[in-house]
Design an enzyme around this catalytic site. Structure first.
Site, mmCIF file in Angstrom:
data_model
loop_
_atom_site.group_PDB
_atom_site.id
_atom_site.type_symbol
_atom_site.label_atom_id
_atom_site.label_comp_id
_atom_site.label_asym_id
_atom_site.label_seq_id
_atom_site.Cartn_x
_atom_site.Cartn_y
_atom_site.Cartn_z
ATOM 1 N N HIS A 39 0.849 -1.189 0.000
ATOM 2 C CA HIS A 39 0.000 0.000 0.000
ATOM 3 C C HIS A 39 0.885 1.238 0.000
ATOM 4 C CE1 HIS A 39 -3.880 2.094 0.748
ATOM 5 N NE2 HIS A 39 -3.066 3.027 1.240
ATOM 6 N N CYS A 40 0.989 1.884 -1.137
ATOM 7 C CA CYS A 40 1.760 3.115 -1.274
ATOM 8 C C CYS A 40 1.183 3.899 -2.443
ATOM 9 C CB CYS A 40 3.252 2.832 -1.467
ATOM 10 S SG CYS A 40 3.626 1.648 -2.791
ATOM 11 N N HIS A 41 1.652 5.131 -2.617
ATOM 12 C CA HIS A 41 1.073 6.028 -3.613
ATOM 13 C C HIS A 41 2.165 6.761 -4.375
ATOM 14 C CE1 HIS A 41 -2.677 5.639 -1.279
ATOM 15 N NE2 HIS A 41 -1.940 5.897 -0.217
ATOM 16 N N ASP A 80 2.113 3.019 3.204
ATOM 17 C CA ASP A 80 1.245 4.165 2.937
ATOM 18 C C ASP A 80 2.047 5.396 2.519
ATOM 19 O OD1 ASP A 80 -1.311 5.347 2.616
ATOM 20 O OD2 ASP A 80 -1.165 6.314 4.568
ATOM 21 N N ASN A 133 -2.351 13.368 4.173
ATOM 22 C CA ASN A 133 -3.337 13.891 5.125
ATOM 23 C C ASN A 133 -3.047 13.577 6.588
ATOM 24 O OD1 ASN A 133 -5.413 15.224 3.394
ATOM 25 N ND2 ASN A 133 -5.521 13.181 2.497
#
Length: 310
Positions: free
Chosen positions: A39-41, A265, A270
């Site tokens: 899970h990463c962006h 993440d 945010n």
């Protein structure tokens, strides 16, 4: 599949936005061979991949080159890159990262009811294996449930899954939708439990019941930095951070070892209180998966099965 966008104006980040850690530490924990950051962006860069007009935040740029450098520093071999809400349904930054990963990344894209079958096939060829439904109201606008169900029915023949992001208090009203989806369902960040409540309390018991009664439901035991109230090492003076989240993650890993995933993440969008050191986040993993066998499933076997065998 072309990902080259038109030039874009400069984007001013949301006031108070916390940028990712400039110099993460090398973790003490050594990853097993084949480990996946699940899970990463990537964000932009906005000059090449413009942020969506309807976005609810504007992040700092976080490029594929920076993500892949972090992957190597932390000891991962592969990534699962999740489409960021700030890019809306424009998946070009995601696809660009997949196409430059040399086969070492898979993706979770945003799919709309207007997405054509040809576009779905192109996303699949690029390495996409799922779509994400976001139910956190402060981040996205509501999408009608019949539209979401129709999307899930269209991606099911591709072997894709649905990632769902929601807050624990909203699970009762979302239960029927989640259990009607014709795909595997991957829950982000344990459904954001309230960690000041007991791990055996009604809220987390409800989530565990969802996994127990529906064997197509998976869970990312990730983002302790989002869930913790005890805080990071800088606040508690030790490397063992986010202790209050550990019992929740450990419970899921031990009861459902074949349906759990973990990810950094990065670049941690945010966050309001602090920006985590990704090396310390990696060192959190052995505290929730305390045997080699559990860590092998969490970091290698499960993400490989979900993302690289379909």
């Amino acid at each position: 599949m072309s990902t080259e966008p038109a030039s874009a104006p400069a984007f001013a980040v949301t006031p108070g936005w916390l940028s990712f850690h400039p110099c993460p530490s090398k973790p003490a924990f050594k990853m097993p061979r084949g480990a996946v950051d699940a899970h990463c962006h990537v964000f932009g860069p906005g000059a090449r991949f413009p942020y969506a007009p309807e976005r609810k935040y504007t992040p700092c740029d976080a490029s594929r080159e920076q993500l892949f450098a972090l992957r190597d520093l932390l000891g991962f071999e592969r990534n699962v890159i999740v489409q960021a809400t700030c890019h809306g349904s424009d998946n070009r930054a995601l696809i660009d990262a997949l196409e430059h990963s040399e086969g070492r990344a898979r993706g979770v894209a945003t799919v709309k009811h207007t997405t054509t079958d040809r576009e779905l096939e192109a996303l699949h060829v690029a390495g996409v294996r799922g779509t994400r439904f976001n139910f956190v109201k402060r981040l996205v606008d509501f999408t009608p449930r019949d539209e979401l169900l129709a999307i899930a029915q269209r991606i099911a023949p591709l072997g894709w899954h649905v990632v769902v992001y929601f807050e624990a208090c909203d699970l009762p009203e979302l239960w029927d939708l989640f259990t009607s989806l014709p795909t595997d369902v991957v829950v982000d960040h344990m459904g954001r439990p309230g960690v000041t409540q007991p791990v055996d309390g009604p809220e987390f018991r409800r989530f565990m019941r969802l996994m127990r009664e529906h064997d197509n439901v998976w869970c990312k035991v990730s983002c302790p930095e989002r869930l913790s109230v005890s805080g990071p090492p800088a606040l508690n003076g030790e490397r063992n951070a986010y202790r209050d989240v550990q019992p929740f993650a450990r419970r899921v890993v031990e009861e459902f070892p074949d349906r759990v995933l973990w990810g950094t993440d990065w670049p941690h969008p945010n966050l309001k209180s602090h920006m985590p050191d990704d090396g310390l986040l990696v060192d959190w993993v052995p505290r929730i998966a305390d045997t080699d066998a559990l860590r092998q499933r969490l970091l290698v076997d499960n993400p490989t099965r979900l993302y690289w065998t379909k």
